[in-house]
Design an enzyme around this catalytic site. Structure first.
Site, PDB file in Angstrom:
ATOM      1  N   GLY A 278       2.256 -13.954   6.034  1.00  0.00           N
ATOM      2  CA  GLY A 278       1.442 -13.409   7.118  1.00  0.00           C
ATOM      3  C   GLY A 278       2.234 -13.222   8.405  1.00  0.00           C
TER       4      GLY A 278
ATOM      5  NE  ARG B  78      -2.028  -2.281   3.239  1.00  0.00           N
ATOM      6  CZ  ARG B  78      -2.436  -2.722   4.419  1.00  0.00           C
ATOM      7  NH1 ARG B  78      -3.579  -2.289   4.927  1.00  0.00           N
ATOM      8  NH2 ARG B  78      -1.706  -3.582   5.113  1.00  0.00           N
TER       9      ARG B  78
HETATM   10  C1  UD1 Z   1      -1.760  -6.101  11.551  1.00  0.00           C
HETATM   11  C2  UD1 Z   1      -2.639  -6.975  12.456  1.00  0.00           C
HETATM   12  C3  UD1 Z   1      -3.882  -6.175  12.844  1.00  0.00           C
HETATM   13  C4  UD1 Z   1      -3.462  -4.889  13.533  1.00  0.00           C
HETATM   14  C5  UD1 Z   1      -2.483  -4.090  12.674  1.00  0.00           C
HETATM   15  C6  UD1 Z   1      -1.915  -2.953  13.492  1.00  0.00           C
HETATM   16  C7  UD1 Z   1      -2.323  -9.308  11.770  1.00  0.00           C
HETATM   17  C8  UD1 Z   1      -2.899 -10.447  11.014  1.00  0.00           C
HETATM   18  N1  UD1 Z   1      -3.027  -8.179  11.751  1.00  0.00           N
HETATM   19  O1  UD1 Z   1      -2.508  -5.840  10.382  1.00  0.00           O
HETATM   20  O2  UD1 Z   1      -4.696  -6.937  13.722  1.00  0.00           O
HETATM   21  O3  UD1 Z   1      -4.605  -4.109  13.833  1.00  0.00           O
HETATM   22  O4  UD1 Z   1      -1.384  -4.911  12.247  1.00  0.00           O
HETATM   23  O5  UD1 Z   1      -1.047  -2.137  12.760  1.00  0.00           O
HETATM   24  O6  UD1 Z   1      -1.280  -9.449  12.372  1.00  0.00           O
HETATM   25  N2  UD1 Z   1       4.903  -8.730   8.137  1.00  0.00           N
HETATM   26  C9  UD1 Z   1       5.923  -9.650   8.024  1.00  0.00           C
HETATM   27  N3  UD1 Z   1       5.712 -10.779   7.324  1.00  0.00           N
HETATM   28  C10 UD1 Z   1       4.509 -11.074   6.749  1.00  0.00           C
HETATM   29  C11 UD1 Z   1       3.465 -10.128   6.882  1.00  0.00           C
HETATM   30  C12 UD1 Z   1       3.692  -8.971   7.587  1.00  0.00           C
HETATM   31  O7  UD1 Z   1       7.030  -9.432   8.544  1.00  0.00           O
HETATM   32  O8  UD1 Z   1       4.409 -12.128   6.150  1.00  0.00           O
HETATM   33  C13 UD1 Z   1       5.163  -7.483   8.883  1.00  0.00           C
HETATM   34  C14 UD1 Z   1       4.992  -6.239   8.035  1.00  0.00           C
HETATM   35  O9  UD1 Z   1       6.223  -5.888   7.440  1.00  0.00           O
HETATM   36  C15 UD1 Z   1       4.527  -5.208   9.035  1.00  0.00           C
HETATM   37  C16 UD1 Z   1       3.823  -6.030  10.105  1.00  0.00           C
HETATM   38  O10 UD1 Z   1       4.234  -7.364   9.922  1.00  0.00           O
HETATM   39  O11 UD1 Z   1       5.612  -4.521   9.615  1.00  0.00           O
HETATM   40  C17 UD1 Z   1       2.305  -5.933   9.993  1.00  0.00           C
HETATM   41  O12 UD1 Z   1       1.892  -6.402   8.721  1.00  0.00           O
HETATM   42  P1  UD1 Z   1       0.715  -5.711   7.908  1.00  0.00           P
HETATM   43  O13 UD1 Z   1       0.519  -6.481   6.662  1.00  0.00           O
HETATM   44  O14 UD1 Z   1       0.934  -4.260   7.818  1.00  0.00           O
HETATM   45  O15 UD1 Z   1      -0.515  -6.004   8.900  1.00  0.00           O
HETATM   46  P2  UD1 Z   1      -1.864  -5.196   9.021  1.00  0.00           P
HETATM   47  O16 UD1 Z   1      -2.750  -5.559   7.900  1.00  0.00           O
HETATM   48  O17 UD1 Z   1      -1.584  -3.774   9.244  1.00  0.00           O
HETATM   49 CA    CA Z   2       0.226  -2.551   9.158  1.00  0.00          CA
END
Ligand code: UD1
Ligand code: CA
Length: 469
Positions: free
Chosen positions: A90, A19
């Site tokens: 995830g 995004r």
């Molecule tokens: C996540 C939470 C959500 C919360 C929000 C707060 C989950 C499923 N959801 O959603 O409940 O309200 O954060 O900001 O956890 N990342 C990885 N590896 C992956 C996926 C993500 O390292 O495979 C990292 C991303 O780089 C990021 C963080 O995890 O720094 C959060 O990931 P993101 O996809 O932004 O989660 P949200 O949809 O914001």
């Molecule tokens: Ca996030």
């Protein structure tokens, strides 16, 4: 057996940040107030003195690693583990990657979102204390948002007991109305988390392994899960888009300005001033409108900066005035005036009481105590002795197309206006350069260097030029 009160931290920073719509910058390397998201989160993590910190990287992993390796302190690097999540499946899958490095770890794991950069050490410390005091298996940090779009919602039963975190995409219309949201910041008893992580599935709207499902699993087992709701949501806002980046950076910038004003710095129209996190400003300094203080800039006491001034990794002494100028990696002594419209480039040093006036550019140049370059000059690779006076329009020719050469002036040199100093060149103590000279050879101490054609006047020339009637 009780779990030892040992803390490890995992930071999820592997996501691409789709995004953000960035061509090559992974999300966690976008900066707020001069520091990347991942470095903000690392600073907070290390403030709690954890036994180790596991940084989970994936998208553009090498870029993130190089960045952190360059900016983290040796102290941090000693306790930092790199964990690579090859495919980003995830947040649950991300945390699964710390299972091998934490195989023998006994204690608690704080899990931090790499894209929640404003979390303060105090808040994390408070969460850690609540987690221990309540003997929770997991403790979760939440907040309430007017617009909870995109966040996981905190689902509770009729008695207000926490049941689960429901991701935005999985919510029923009623659940979408919930405004208490998951901040993405948690503490877990590691034994329990390690036991449940392998049981996560990806049967959901995004087809991802959600870390948030762990909380529901714990509740179903009847474990104690603590939920701590922060009244002020500003610290735990997540960044998913550039719009959110700008919004959260604005909050941080206000916080930084407030800090300096509360410490005794005057700011005029503070909302137009931006100050990076690592800047330091002494008491009674005054910052005028439209200034950017960047990097590791230092401003001394009673100095007046601005308006319209950019300081980048600049060191400014006491009692200085820097007006409408750009100072980049330069060092300025006490009682110096710079500008308006001056440009101090890297490795420039201005000694005490020096003066640099309008349209003067200095690069890798030392201007001695009380020396002046008041108008329209370029001084590069030069050493200028104390008390020297550089006339308007003086240019050092420091570059011959292949190499840079030095111009060295002893104390008290006077360079007449519009002179060209062809380096390498030495001007002795109290030497003079006649205005309009091109100086190619050394001028000894106390001598006058004249490097221009002698003037001739042609008597009656004007009259002779006139057309005959
Ligand atoms: C996540 C939470 C959500 C919360 C929000 C707060 C989950 C499923 N959801 O959603 O409940 O309200 O954060 O900001 O956890 N990342 C990885 N590896 C992956 C996926 C993500 O390292 O495979 C990292 C991303 O780089 C990021 C963080 O995890 O720094 C959060 O990931 P993101 O996809 O932004 O989660 P949200 O949809 O914001
Ligand atoms: Ca996030």
């Amino acid at each position: 057996m009780t779990t030892p009160e040992t803390l490890a931290v995992a930071i999820m920073a592997a996501g691409k940040g789709t995004r953000m719509k960035s061509e090559r910058t992974p999300k966690v390397l976008h900066t707020l107030a001069g520091r990347s998201m991942v470095m903000h989160v690392l600073h907070t993590a290390f403030a709690l003195k954890p036994e180790n910190v596991q940084l989970i990287v994936g998208h553009e992993a090498q870029q993130v690693r190089d960045h952190v390796a360059k900016l983290a302190s040796p102290d941090m690097l000693e306790r930092l583990g790199w964990v690579e999540q090859l495919e980003q499946l995830g947040t649950g899958h991300a945390v699964q990657q710390v299972l091998p490095p934490l195989k023998d770890f006994k204690g608690h794991l704080a899990v931090l979102n790499g894209d929640v950069p404003l979390l303060s050490p105090e808040t994390l410390q408070d969460l850690w204390q609540r987690h221990l005091d309540g003997r929770h298996v997991a403790t979760l940090l939440t907040t309430r948002l007017n617009d909870p779009t995109g966040y996981g919602r905190i689902v509770k039963n009729a008695f207000g007991r926490f049941l689960a975190i429901r991701e935005h995409k999985e919510c029923t219309p009623e659940e979408l109305q919930i405004n208490e949201v998951n901040s993405g910041i948690y503490l877990f008893d590691w034994t329990h988390l390690a036991r449940l992580l392998p049981k996560l599935t990806n049967h959901n709207a995004k087809g991802e392994y959600y870390l948030t499902d762990i909380l529901e699993m714990l509740i179903q087992e009847g474990q104690i899960v603590g939920v701590h709701c922060m009244e002020d949501p500003r610290e735990v806002l997540g960044i998913n888009s550039r719009r959110e980046l700008a919004e959260v950076e604005g909050i941080l910038r206000t916080r930084i300005r407030d800090h300096w004003m509360m410490s005794g710095v005057t700011m005029r129209q503070p909302e137009t001033i931006s100050i990076d996190v690592e800047v330091e400003i002494a008491v009674d300094a005054e910052i005028l409108p439209n200034c950017q203080l960047e990097g590791r800039t230092r401003v001394g006491a009673w100095s007046k900066i601005g308006p319209n001034t950019r300081l980048q990794d600049a060191v400014i002494g006491d009692y200085c005035e820097i007006t409408m100028s750009v100072v980049n990696q330069a060092q300025v002594g006490d009682g110096v005036t710079v500008g308006p419209f001056a440009h101090l480039r890297p490795d420039t040093v201005l000694a005490d009481k020096a003066k640099v006036g309008n349209f003067v550019e200095l690069k890798n140049t030392r201007l001695g105590e009380g020396a002046k370059a008041s108008h329209l000059s370029y001084l590069g690779d030069a050493e200028i002795g104390a008390g020297s006076n550089i006339g308007a329009g003086t240019i050092t020719c420091n570059y011959d197309g292949a190499h840079k050469h030095k111009t060295v002036m002893a104390e008290g040199v006077f360079v007449g206006s519009n002179s060209t100093l062809v380096a390498p060149l030495e001007l002795g103590r109290e030497a003079y350069v006649a205005a309009g000279s091109v100086i190619t050879d050394a001028v000894p101490a106390g001598s006058l260097g004249l490097g221009r054609a002698r003037q001739t006047n042609k008597d009656g020339w004007v009259e002779k030029k006139k057309p005959r009637k």
